[in-house]
Design an enzyme around this catalytic site. Structure first.
Site, mmCIF file in Angstrom:
data_model
loop_
_atom_site.group_PDB
_atom_site.id
_atom_site.type_symbol
_atom_site.label_atom_id
_atom_site.label_comp_id
_atom_site.label_asym_id
_atom_site.label_seq_id
_atom_site.Cartn_x
_atom_site.Cartn_y
_atom_site.Cartn_z
ATOM 1 N N HIS A 172 -3.122 9.690 6.361
ATOM 2 C CA HIS A 172 -4.137 8.636 6.365
ATOM 3 C C HIS A 172 -3.702 7.446 7.210
ATOM 4 O O HIS A 172 -4.533 6.794 7.844
ATOM 5 C CB HIS A 172 -4.506 8.219 4.934
ATOM 6 C CG HIS A 172 -3.606 7.240 4.283
ATOM 7 N ND1 HIS A 172 -2.469 7.605 3.605
ATOM 8 C CD2 HIS A 172 -3.683 5.892 4.193
ATOM 9 C CE1 HIS A 172 -1.884 6.523 3.122
ATOM 10 N NE2 HIS A 172 -2.592 5.475 3.467
ATOM 11 N N LEU B 29 0.839 -1.199 0.000
ATOM 12 C CA LEU B 29 0.000 0.000 0.000
ATOM 13 C C LEU B 29 0.873 1.247 0.000
ATOM 14 O O LEU B 29 2.081 1.165 0.207
ATOM 15 C CB LEU B 29 -0.929 -0.013 1.206
ATOM 16 C CG LEU B 29 -1.928 -1.175 1.238
ATOM 17 C CD1 LEU B 29 -2.657 -1.217 2.582
ATOM 18 C CD2 LEU B 29 -2.930 -1.063 0.093
ATOM 19 N N SER B 30 0.260 2.398 -0.198
ATOM 20 C CA SER B 30 1.067 3.617 -0.281
ATOM 21 C C SER B 30 1.846 3.871 1.001
ATOM 22 O O SER B 30 2.983 4.347 0.952
ATOM 23 C CB SER B 30 0.191 4.823 -0.623
ATOM 24 O OG SER B 30 -0.832 4.998 0.328
ATOM 25 N N GLU B 31 1.245 3.556 2.173
ATOM 26 C CA GLU B 31 1.973 3.645 3.442
ATOM 27 C C GLU B 31 1.524 2.545 4.393
ATOM 28 O O GLU B 31 0.357 2.126 4.376
ATOM 29 C CB GLU B 31 1.768 5.006 4.140
ATOM 30 C CG GLU B 31 2.604 6.130 3.595
ATOM 31 C CD GLU B 31 1.899 6.894 2.491
ATOM 32 O OE1 GLU B 31 2.556 7.735 1.853
ATOM 33 O OE2 GLU B 31 0.705 6.645 2.277
ATOM 34 N N THR B 32 2.469 2.122 5.227
ATOM 35 C CA THR B 32 2.185 1.233 6.349
ATOM 36 C C THR B 32 2.723 1.899 7.606
ATOM 37 O O THR B 32 3.838 2.448 7.610
ATOM 38 C CB THR B 32 2.839 -0.148 6.143
ATOM 39 O OG1 THR B 32 2.235 -0.782 5.011
ATOM 40 C CG2 THR B 32 2.649 -1.036 7.366
#
Length: 291
Positions: free
Chosen positions: A74, A44-47
């Site tokens: 987010h 995903l875009s960030e974790t």
């Protein structure tokens, strides 16, 4: 080692959409290299990685699939929503420690609001301005009148670009190589493109976000960009409001509608002292990884 990574969509619009982030608890057991490997595997875009903190309620670290970043809106909302919904958050007035310092996070029911700094505005040089327009295939008359693209920072830097009509913003074909080059030279997270046209009832602006420098071609909700946009709307476009509602993700090729609420703290001099960007998170699934 087998681990479970809850996937939580932040800034959901009603019960759908939002921007998913991985949330990894007890992250102190992992090295930075392992965290990067986990973030790449989640994809995903960030974790977000949650560890104990001596100075805040929790320590949060954020990794994209390719590198660590200082803040992620987010993923912060996703993390605090997950902790609250699972009885792991002690109080509603909370805080996070990041590599860039401490930030307050306030809970309201199942919504989380994260603190950002007072805005810093920077005018683009003519070469950078022209390259910005070129990277999006825009001409000067595509822009909102009086909305000069600017670099805005409330903790992370974004170029904020106002487009006159929603048809143009929907049809953008970004030059990601050029956006990445500009993002490197100006030390940006990416571009936050907005329009006041064609948005839903009660929404102040509709947006798209491009951050190829961090391995994100486009994402559906960006709390750390919505904050700068709200400041830009007030201080550059003269929208004298204390609270803004910003939608994102609806104009993506695969829509994932999101809504971000931004509340500005206005000082006695009518300037912005700080702000809180927030929304609600919803647990979508649990990913099982074998490191």
């Amino acid at each position: 080692m087998k681990i479970e990574v809850p996937i939580v969509s932040a800034f959901v619009d009603g019960e759908a959409g939002g921007n998913p982030a991985g949330v990894v608890l007890n992250a102190e057991r992992f090295s930075s290299e392992q965290k990067q490997k986990i973030a790449a595997a989640v994809g995903l875009s960030e974790t977000a990685f949650v560890s104990p903190s001596k100075s805040a309620d929790i320590k949060l670290e954020f990794f994209t699939p390719t590198q660590q970043i200082a803040h992620c809106g987010h993923a912060t909302i996703a993390t605090f929503s997950f902790l609250k919904q699972n009885g792991l958050l002690v109080r509603d007035r909370s805080s996070k420690e990041t590599i860039d310092g401490l930030r307050s996070v306030n809970m309201e029911s199942d919504s989380a609001y994260m603190e950002q700094r007072a805005p810093r505005f920077e005018t683009l040089g003519e070469d950078d301005l022209q390259a910005t327009l070129q990277s999006l295939g825009l001409a000067a008359d595509d822009l909102i009148e009086g909305a000069v693209p600017m670099l805005v920072n409330t903790g992370n830097s974004f170029i904020v670009i106002g487009i006159r009509d929603s048809k143009t913003i929907k049809g953008l074909k970004p030059d990601f190589d050029l956006i990445e080059k500009l993002s490197e030279s100006l030390d940006l997270i990416g571009f936050y493109v907005f329009s006041l046209d064609g948005v839903g009832d009660g929404r102040d602006a509709g947006t798209r976000m491009f951050a190829p420098r961090y391995g994100i071609l486009e994402e559906s909700a960006t709390g750390m960009a919505a904050g700068p946009l709200a400041c830009y709307l007030r201080e550059q476009l003269g929208m004298q409001k204390h609270e803004f509602t910003i939608e994102q993700g609806r104009w993506m090729a695969t829509p994932s509608p999101s809504v971000i609420n931004v509340r500005l703290t206005i000082g006695n001099d009518n300037g912005i002292e700080n702000l809180f960007a927030g929304g609600r998170g919803s647990i979508k699934e649990v990913v099982h990884l074998d490191l």
